[in-house]
Design a protein around this motif. Sequence first.
Motif, PDB file in Angstrom:
ATOM      1  N   ALA A  67      17.101 -15.956   7.018  1.00  0.00           N
ATOM      2  CA  ALA A  67      15.797 -16.337   6.347  1.00  0.00           C
ATOM      3  C   ALA A  67      16.263 -15.445   4.969  1.00  0.00           C
ATOM      4  CB  ALA A  67      14.237 -15.553   6.629  1.00  0.00           C
ATOM      5  N   LEU A  68      17.030 -13.926   5.476  1.00  0.00           N
ATOM      6  CA  LEU A  68      17.256 -12.726   4.780  1.00  0.00           C
ATOM      7  C   LEU A  68      18.236 -13.114   3.832  1.00  0.00           C
ATOM      8  CD1 LEU A  68      17.661 -10.115   7.556  1.00  0.00           C
ATOM      9  CD2 LEU A  68      16.016  -9.649   5.316  1.00  0.00           C
ATOM     10  N   LEU A  69      19.483 -14.852   4.211  1.00  0.00           N
ATOM     11  CA  LEU A  69      20.118 -15.204   3.414  1.00  0.00           C
ATOM     12  C   LEU A  69      19.714 -15.843   2.274  1.00  0.00           C
ATOM     13  CD1 LEU A  69      22.665 -16.098   5.983  1.00  0.00           C
ATOM     14  CD2 LEU A  69      23.245 -14.488   4.046  1.00  0.00           C
ATOM     15  N   ALA A  70      18.559 -16.109   2.805  1.00  0.00           N
ATOM     16  CA  ALA A  70      17.851 -17.490   1.370  1.00  0.00           C
ATOM     17  C   ALA A  70      17.422 -16.662   0.742  1.00  0.00           C
ATOM     18  CB  ALA A  70      17.042 -18.251   2.367  1.00  0.00           C
ATOM     19  N   GLU A  71      16.301 -15.909   1.195  1.00  0.00           N
ATOM     20  CA  GLU A  71      15.742 -14.213   0.217  1.00  0.00           C
ATOM     21  C   GLU A  71      17.059 -13.841  -0.686  1.00  0.00           C
ATOM     22  OE1 GLU A  71      12.530 -13.890  -0.360  1.00  0.00           O
ATOM     23  OE2 GLU A  71      12.900 -12.542  -1.709  1.00  0.00           O
ATOM     24  N   LEU A  72      17.884 -13.731   0.001  1.00  0.00           N
ATOM     25  CA  LEU A  72      18.343 -13.136  -1.342  1.00  0.00           C
ATOM     26  C   LEU A  72      19.776 -14.028  -2.424  1.00  0.00           C
ATOM     27  CD1 LEU A  72      21.434 -10.298  -0.869  1.00  0.00           C
ATOM     28  CD2 LEU A  72      22.472 -11.413   0.176  1.00  0.00           C
ATOM     29  N   GLU A 111      19.331 -26.019   6.483  1.00  0.00           N
ATOM     30  CA  GLU A 111      17.624 -26.470   5.506  1.00  0.00           C
ATOM     31  C   GLU A 111      17.212 -25.271   4.217  1.00  0.00           C
ATOM     32  OE1 GLU A 111      13.569 -25.919   8.044  1.00  0.00           O
ATOM     33  OE2 GLU A 111      15.476 -28.020   8.842  1.00  0.00           O
ATOM     34  N   ALA A 112      18.134 -23.645   4.510  1.00  0.00           N
ATOM     35  CA  ALA A 112      17.546 -22.854   4.465  1.00  0.00           C
ATOM     36  C   ALA A 112      18.127 -22.994   2.326  1.00  0.00           C
ATOM     37  CB  ALA A 112      17.522 -20.909   4.437  1.00  0.00           C
ATOM     38  N   GLY A 113      18.958 -23.967   2.436  1.00  0.00           N
ATOM     39  CA  GLY A 113      19.728 -23.822   1.230  1.00  0.00           C
ATOM     40  C   GLY A 113      21.188 -23.191   1.288  1.00  0.00           C
ATOM     41  N   VAL A 114      21.943 -22.418   2.339  1.00  0.00           N
ATOM     42  CA  VAL A 114      22.474 -22.150   2.032  1.00  0.00           C
ATOM     43  C   VAL A 114      23.734 -22.787   2.831  1.00  0.00           C
ATOM     44  CG1 VAL A 114      23.758 -19.632   3.559  1.00  0.00           C
ATOM     45  CG2 VAL A 114      21.345 -20.191   2.173  1.00  0.00           C
TER      46      VAL A 114
END
Length: 462
Positions: A67-72, A111-114
């Motif tokens: 989640a931290l990566l997605a937000e970044l 799923e998070a697009g990373v």
Amino acid sequence: MSDFPVFPSGFEFGAATSAYQIEGATKEDGRGPSIWDTFSRRSGAVSDGSSGETACGHYHRHREDVALLAELGVSHYRFSVAWPRIQPSGSGPVNTRGLDFYARLVDDLLEAGVKPVLTLYHWDLPQPLEDAGGWRSRDTAERFAEYTALVAARLGDRVPRWITLNEPWCSAFLGYGNGEHAPGASEGTPALAAAHHLLVGHGLAMGALRAAGVQEAGIALNLDQVDPATPDPADVAAALRAETQRNLMWTDPLLKGCYAAAEADTWGELIERQDFRRDGDLALASAPMDFLGLNYYTPSTVRAAPWREPDPARRTAMDNRFEGVARPGVRHTAMGWPVVPDALRRLLTSLGDRYGALLPPLHITENGSAEHDAPAADGTVHDAERIAYLESHLRAASKALAEGVDLRGYTAWSLLDNFEWAHGYTKRFGLVHVDYETEARTPKDSYHWYKAAIAASRNRAG
Ligand code: FCB
């Protein structure tokens, strides 16, 4: 917004970690012991007496970290797979529970697009392989290829970019040369055998990755921008020896299929006794790569030094007649590393000058700084030095691009504060602060800055 460094559309921004530095859970789900578990227990090996036993607890908190990566807003995340989770004894059948963890991580990232970028070996060799000789032994290279095939069979269709080895120079010369890293063997000359077997292992693993049909495969090297302390020919020759040991030892076999011409001068008569080098090895090692990964932090300045051991019969491979000198007048990070962003630009451009069409596209696979940052009373972490470091190095990368370097991406080290090898938890490289008591994650100012820089680059590129 116009202040951020400029990159072409499609340029990739990412963040990196490695298994032993963040996962913890070293005894869970059938994981076997690694050389870093063993080495950390040795008195004096890790400066604060710590180990990766709990680290950032990422094994149980990986969702939060995704989640931290997605937000970044990063396009990719570079992580490593712990070989001892996949094959607890370093060979034999797969430990499914270990591989399941990475399959979940990969699914969550997608799923998070990373985009997942997977490193197969970031220094955590299964201890039983070390007991059988480790990288001194050719057998380890063969085992590495088998392990690679197991991971690629499960994840090859979902992980687009694969890195065989992280910084083999460290594995060979710090692991077997001076003993600063696991397995802590300060044996000197066996470092050359380790280096050769790492190259063979890389070549065999490239074959396994091709057989599995992965999209992109390469390696991550910690190449050094080496400058002579003075124009004196003795110092210039010393710089070439340093460059041979640090860079050419890897890039010549990988890109040209031969060892560096300056080898004999660097290692003296030792180099003639390398009977572990077999015909065909460098043809293997030079299998074409889709990219070359570069981990860059700081340059070196060196001058000529005498042999440490005057008797040629007793010299080891660590005795190369050069020594580092200080670089005054520039800021140094908490690691004591001089901050010289233009050295990154020079390193990037010099690779093209040296290898021309043999050079694949480049990725910066690590870059970042350890700083003395700590949470303020309100919990926020103001790390202006890290922001300045990232910004100046991104600018240097952007300049290299403008000068014609085929650079495809930049990966910040590291997403999280973590176990910094022989420095334990005393050095913090994270964009995100980790409280090791509670495992709470707090994005630092640099996280917010990087997020804005990535967004600005995307918007400008349209
Ligand atoms: C590199 C390593 C990485 C991290 C950084 C600071 O040499 O690849 O794991 O420790 O240095």
